[in-house]
Design an enzyme around this catalytic site. Structure first.
Site, PDB file in Angstrom:
ATOM      1  N   GLY A 112      -3.459 -24.655  62.591  1.00 42.97           N
ATOM      2  CA  GLY A 112      -3.767 -23.739  63.633  1.00 42.97           C
ATOM      3  C   GLY A 112      -3.121 -24.176  65.160  1.00 42.97           C
ATOM      4  O   GLY A 112      -3.707 -23.444  66.146  1.00 42.97           O
ATOM      5  N   ASN A 141      -0.406 -22.427  65.919  1.00 45.29           N
ATOM      6  CA  ASN A 141      -0.188 -20.939  66.749  1.00 45.29           C
ATOM      7  C   ASN A 141      -1.247 -20.437  67.063  1.00 45.29           C
ATOM      8  O   ASN A 141      -1.221 -19.859  68.027  1.00 45.29           O
ATOM      9  CB  ASN A 141       0.732 -20.474  65.645  1.00 45.29           C
ATOM     10  CG  ASN A 141       2.172 -20.832  65.488  1.00 45.29           C
ATOM     11  OD1 ASN A 141       2.964 -20.478  66.235  1.00 45.29           O
ATOM     12  ND2 ASN A 141       2.562 -21.404  64.347  1.00 45.29           N
ATOM     13  N   HIS A 145       7.008 -16.754  61.254  1.00 45.50           N
ATOM     14  CA  HIS A 145       7.611 -17.421  59.990  1.00 45.50           C
ATOM     15  C   HIS A 145       8.689 -18.376  60.681  1.00 45.50           C
ATOM     16  O   HIS A 145       9.573 -18.015  61.668  1.00 45.50           O
ATOM     17  CB  HIS A 145       8.268 -16.399  59.227  1.00 45.50           C
ATOM     18  CG  HIS A 145       8.882 -17.110  58.006  1.00 45.50           C
ATOM     19  ND1 HIS A 145       8.025 -17.439  56.949  1.00 45.50           N
ATOM     20  CD2 HIS A 145      10.214 -17.267  57.624  1.00 45.50           C
ATOM     21  CE1 HIS A 145       9.156 -17.975  56.190  1.00 45.50           C
ATOM     22  NE2 HIS A 145      10.335 -17.754  56.566  1.00 45.50           N
ATOM     23  N   ASP A 194       7.606 -12.013  53.625  1.00 43.98           N
ATOM     24  CA  ASP A 194       8.336 -12.499  54.868  1.00 43.98           C
ATOM     25  C   ASP A 194       9.458 -11.294  55.344  1.00 43.98           C
ATOM     26  O   ASP A 194      10.275 -11.599  55.631  1.00 43.98           O
ATOM     27  CB  ASP A 194       9.112 -13.586  54.803  1.00 43.98           C
ATOM     28  CG  ASP A 194       8.027 -14.999  54.657  1.00 43.98           C
ATOM     29  OD1 ASP A 194       6.715 -14.754  55.414  1.00 43.98           O
ATOM     30  OD2 ASP A 194       8.292 -15.815  53.863  1.00 43.98           O
TER      31      ASP A 194
HETATM   32  C1  GRF Z   1       3.929 -22.387  61.143  1.00 35.27           C
HETATM   33  O1  GRF Z   1       5.216 -23.091  60.801  1.00 35.27           O
HETATM   34  C2  GRF Z   1       3.988 -20.970  60.759  1.00 35.27           C
HETATM   35  O2  GRF Z   1       5.477 -20.574  61.342  1.00 35.27           O
HETATM   36  C3  GRF Z   1       4.007 -20.879  59.342  1.00 35.27           C
HETATM   37  O3  GRF Z   1       3.115 -21.874  58.997  1.00 35.27           O
HETATM   38  C4  GRF Z   1       2.905 -22.965  60.109  1.00 35.27           C
HETATM   39  C5  GRF Z   1       1.402 -22.682  60.406  1.00 35.27           C
HETATM   40  O4  GRF Z   1       1.286 -23.825  61.806  1.00 35.27           O
HETATM   41  N1  GRF Z   1       3.755 -19.636  59.025  1.00 35.27           N
HETATM   42  P1  GRF Z   1       0.020 -23.919  62.529  1.00 35.27           P
HETATM   43  O5  GRF Z   1      -1.161 -23.578  61.423  1.00 35.27           O
HETATM   44  O6  GRF Z   1       0.068 -22.634  63.511  1.00 35.27           O
HETATM   45  O7  GRF Z   1       0.199 -24.925  63.269  1.00 35.27           O
END
Ligand code: GRF
Length: 217
Positions: free
Chosen positions: A14, A16, A111, A147
């Site tokens: 999490g 992001n 992504h 994607d």
């Molecule tokens: C990120 O690299 C995102 O691009 C991919 O999965 C990862 C998730 O990381 N889809 P986080 O859970 O947001 O740390």
């Protein structure tokens, strides 16, 4: 105009999600996170949401025999929270065509590659195996293909000769945390148009540019 109501789907760490939480906490940010839904009960991102006072829902896919039933439960949680935009943030389940169609143009993903290169899993391994000198990340609208979908924002990073998947992932992740809140902001400000499956961003003077350029090289 009120803030755009956002729901975030996660499966893990999490980071992001955290970037979106932090952005939403800044004054004037035009979106509000209403619910965080995880298909994994132990996802670390759930604690990040709870700490920020955001409602959390676990919809454990293992408890559902049919994808449709799992997704109906996810939809219920999104609808209950009045979600207008769904952000996938490290959500590791494939979504059915009917879910994707239901949320068409209201569902985005991040992504960790410069799409359309390196779809799917093990993205940084793929990039290193291909020997690319530049990689990056993409925020895109979700379409039925994996994607796939109109590109909202991308950021590029150099690939070092000494990179491992982990070091490259870390460099890309820094940019993910920049462009995801930026993309959500652009949508929430009502500046995004999808024209013939390409994203156009409206400028203040009313003109539209084909792609928000967030290059960092
Ligand atoms: C990120 O690299 C995102 O691009 C991919 O999965 C990862 C998730 O990381 N889809 P986080 O859970 O947001 O740390």
């Amino acid at each position: 105009m009120g803030a755009l109501t956002v729901g975030v789907l996660i499966s893990g760490r999490g980071s992001n999600l955290q970037a979106l939480i932090d952005a939403a906490a800044t004054p004037g940010y035009p979106a509000r996170l209403a619910v965080v839904i995880s298909n994994v009960p132990s996802a670390a991102g759930l604690a990040r949401a709870a700490k920020a006072g955001i409602a959390t829902v676990v919809v454990d896919h293992k408890k559902f025999q049919m994808r449709e039933a799992f997704e109906a439960e996810v939809n219920r949680a999104l609808d209950d929270a009045g979600v207008e935009l769904v952000c996938l943030a490290g959500f590791m389940r494939l979504l059915s065509d009917s879910f994707v169609r239901h949320w068409r143009d209201r569902l985005i993903n991040i992504h960790p590659s410069l799409l359309p290169a390196f779809r799917g899993l093990h993205v940084h391994e793929q990039a290193l195996a291909a020997g690319v000198r530049i990689s990056g990340c993409t925020v895109h609208y979700v379409r039925e293909g994996v994607d796939d979908g109109p590109i909202l924002a991308q950021a590029a990073v150099p690939v070092a000769p000494t990179d491992t998947p982990e070091t490259l992932a870390a460099r890309v992740l820094v940019q993910e945390h920049r462009i995801y809140p930026l993309a959500v902001r652009l949508i929430a400000e009502g500046r995004v148009r999808i024209v013939e499956e390409k994203v156009m961003i409206e400028e203040e003077d009313g003109s539209a540019v084909p792609l928000f350029n967030t290059a960092t090289l």
